[in-house]
Design an enzyme around this catalytic site. Structure first.
Site, PDB file in Angstrom:
ATOM      1  N   TYR A 160      34.073 106.711  53.287  1.00  0.00           N
ATOM      2  CA  TYR A 160      33.834 105.527  52.446  1.00  0.00           C
ATOM      3  C   TYR A 160      35.111 104.703  52.306  1.00  0.00           C
ATOM      4  O   TYR A 160      35.106 103.482  52.517  1.00  0.00           O
ATOM      5  CB  TYR A 160      33.318 105.978  51.077  1.00  0.00           C
ATOM      6  N   LYS A 179      35.684 100.850  53.752  1.00  0.00           N
ATOM      7  CA  LYS A 179      35.947  99.695  52.896  1.00  0.00           C
ATOM      8  C   LYS A 179      37.311  99.078  53.228  1.00  0.00           C
ATOM      9  O   LYS A 179      37.487  97.860  53.147  1.00  0.00           O
ATOM     10  CB  LYS A 179      35.859 100.093  51.419  1.00  0.00           C
TER      11      LYS A 179
HETATM   12  P1  NAP Z   1      22.789 100.860  45.608  1.00  0.00           P
HETATM   13  O1  NAP Z   1      22.387 100.700  44.181  1.00  0.00           O
HETATM   14  O2  NAP Z   1      22.613 102.176  46.290  1.00  0.00           O
HETATM   15  O3  NAP Z   1      22.049  99.731  46.448  1.00  0.00           O
HETATM   16  C1  NAP Z   1      22.358  99.587  47.800  1.00  0.00           C
HETATM   17  C2  NAP Z   1      21.216  98.881  48.486  1.00  0.00           C
HETATM   18  O4  NAP Z   1      21.553  98.787  49.883  1.00  0.00           O
HETATM   19  C3  NAP Z   1      19.918  99.684  48.405  1.00  0.00           C
HETATM   20  O5  NAP Z   1      18.826  98.817  48.322  1.00  0.00           O
HETATM   21  C4  NAP Z   1      19.928 100.434  49.743  1.00  0.00           C
HETATM   22  O6  NAP Z   1      18.662 100.839  50.207  1.00  0.00           O
HETATM   23  C5  NAP Z   1      20.514  99.366  50.654  1.00  0.00           C
HETATM   24  N1  NAP Z   1      21.022  99.986  51.852  1.00  0.00           N
HETATM   25  C6  NAP Z   1      21.834 101.060  51.931  1.00  0.00           C
HETATM   26  N2  NAP Z   1      22.014 101.398  53.212  1.00  0.00           N
HETATM   27  C7  NAP Z   1      21.290 100.522  53.949  1.00  0.00           C
HETATM   28  C8  NAP Z   1      21.046 100.375  55.330  1.00  0.00           C
HETATM   29  N3  NAP Z   1      21.552 101.231  56.217  1.00  0.00           N
HETATM   30  N4  NAP Z   1      20.272  99.357  55.740  1.00  0.00           N
HETATM   31  C9  NAP Z   1      19.715  98.505  54.877  1.00  0.00           C
HETATM   32  N5  NAP Z   1      19.885  98.602  53.543  1.00  0.00           N
HETATM   33  C10 NAP Z   1      20.664  99.607  53.090  1.00  0.00           C
HETATM   34  O7  NAP Z   1      24.323 100.493  45.812  1.00  0.00           O
HETATM   35  P2  NAP Z   1      25.278  99.536  44.957  1.00  0.00           P
HETATM   36  O8  NAP Z   1      26.020 100.396  44.016  1.00  0.00           O
HETATM   37  O9  NAP Z   1      24.586  98.344  44.463  1.00  0.00           O
HETATM   38  O10 NAP Z   1      26.315  99.123  46.105  1.00  0.00           O
HETATM   39  C11 NAP Z   1      26.252  97.875  46.751  1.00  0.00           C
HETATM   40  C12 NAP Z   1      27.586  97.663  47.428  1.00  0.00           C
HETATM   41  O11 NAP Z   1      28.605  97.694  46.436  1.00  0.00           O
HETATM   42  C13 NAP Z   1      27.936  98.749  48.441  1.00  0.00           C
HETATM   43  O12 NAP Z   1      28.540  98.178  49.569  1.00  0.00           O
HETATM   44  C14 NAP Z   1      28.908  99.633  47.680  1.00  0.00           C
HETATM   45  O13 NAP Z   1      29.798 100.287  48.536  1.00  0.00           O
HETATM   46  C15 NAP Z   1      29.605  98.600  46.823  1.00  0.00           C
HETATM   47  N6  NAP Z   1      30.239  99.144  45.610  1.00  0.00           N
HETATM   48  C16 NAP Z   1      29.502  99.791  44.659  1.00  0.00           C
HETATM   49  C17 NAP Z   1      30.136 100.301  43.531  1.00  0.00           C
HETATM   50  C18 NAP Z   1      29.376 101.026  42.442  1.00  0.00           C
HETATM   51  O14 NAP Z   1      30.029 101.668  41.587  1.00  0.00           O
HETATM   52  N7  NAP Z   1      28.063 100.951  42.376  1.00  0.00           N
HETATM   53  C19 NAP Z   1      31.520 100.142  43.380  1.00  0.00           C
HETATM   54  C20 NAP Z   1      32.234  99.480  44.366  1.00  0.00           C
HETATM   55  C21 NAP Z   1      31.580  98.978  45.468  1.00  0.00           C
HETATM   56  P3  NAP Z   1      18.162 102.362  49.855  1.00  0.00           P
HETATM   57  O15 NAP Z   1      18.018 102.430  48.380  1.00  0.00           O
HETATM   58  O16 NAP Z   1      16.881 102.470  50.605  1.00  0.00           O
HETATM   59  O17 NAP Z   1      19.246 103.254  50.360  1.00  0.00           O
END
Ligand code: NAP
Length: 241
Positions: free
Chosen positions: A146, A150
């Protein structure tokens, strides 16, 4: 931010930060193309917010171009879909490392190439926001793939900004810390784990998904006309402590 007649592609729109970004864009008049890999999430989203949907798995790099071909032309792109794997450094498997790199870094590269080529061919300006993480510059235990993915995304953001800027195309990233998506809530509900991290955040709390979405909208917007190649911490000040 008036995005009438603007088409915005948002990946990872099924849940979390991407899901929170779609209604904000729609409120500003944008036509949103929401991409995710679970049709049920997309159906639910489309029942609540007027948007087009694409159901595809970005881990399958070979089908990305055909999956989004029908959605072009796109005016703005948000690369938000992301994934992780929990493995210690010495146990990190190459297949898992590659899977995370493909979804978090290679897929955004391919999507950005598709839209940027189209913008350059048509001679129009555009903006891309990559959703990175504060993990890009940290050594988070059990997150080799991860953190590397990033950091790669941040590096790519800067190169894209340098190369595409002369064509009027801006590229930036947002780098959030812990964001309380459903998964984030689950992972950070234990005060013993959460409190020491919160204590290092000057604003004293984790993020709501909408707070990341607002930063994404700013970077996409004409209000950020001279912001290019920035990896913007959205972290309540964690990066300065
Ligand atoms: P999340 O709640 O898991 O949502 C991610 C979304 O992306 C889900 O709808 C997921 O579908 C979809 N997705 C994942 N893999 C995919 C793929 N291979 N093809 C198409 N769609 C895909 O995640 P989030 O926390 O909102 O994260 C969004 C972004 O923010 C990510 O890049 C993450 O690294 C970044 N981020 C998150 C945090 C945090 O604390 N939440 C912090 C820093 C950065 P499924 O549900 O079907 O997997």
């Amino acid at each position: 931010m008036d995005w009438k007649d603007r088409r915005v592609l948002v990946t990872g729109a099924g849940k979390g930060i991407g899901r929170a970004t779609v209604p904000l864009l729609a409120e500003h008049g944008a036509t949103v193309v929401a991409l995710s890999r679970d049709q049920r999430d997309l159906d639910l989203l489309a029942s609540e917010v007027c948007c087009e949907t694409i159901c595809t798995d970005l881990a399958d790099l070979d089908v990305i171009e055909t999956s989004v071909a029908g959605a072009l032309p796109i005016d703005l792109l948000v690369n938000c879909a992301g994934t992780t794997t929990l493995q210690s450094f010495v146990s990190t498997e190459i297949a898992e490392f590659n899977r995370v790199m493909n979804v978090n870094a290679v897929a955004p590269m391919i999507l950005s190439q598709i839209v940027a080529r189209d913008w350059l061919r048509r001679g129009v300006a555009g903006a891309i926001v990559n959703v990175s993480s504060d993990a890009a510059r940290r050594g988070v235990e059990n997150h080799t793939a991860y953190c590397a993915s990033k950091a790669a995304l941040d590096a790519m953001t800067r190169v894209m900004a340098a190369e595409l800027g002369p064509g009027g195309i801006r590229v930036n990233s947002v780098n959030p810390t812990v964001t309380l998506t459903p998964m984030g809530k689950l992972a950070w509900s234990d005060p013993e784990k959460a409190d020491p991290v919160k204590a290092r955040i000057p604003l004293g709390r984790f993020l709501e998904p909408k707070e990341v979405a607002e930063a994404i909208l700013f970077l996409l917007s004409d209000e950020a006309a001279m912001v290019n190649g920035v990896c913007l911490p959205v972290d309540g000040g964690l990066s300065i402590t």
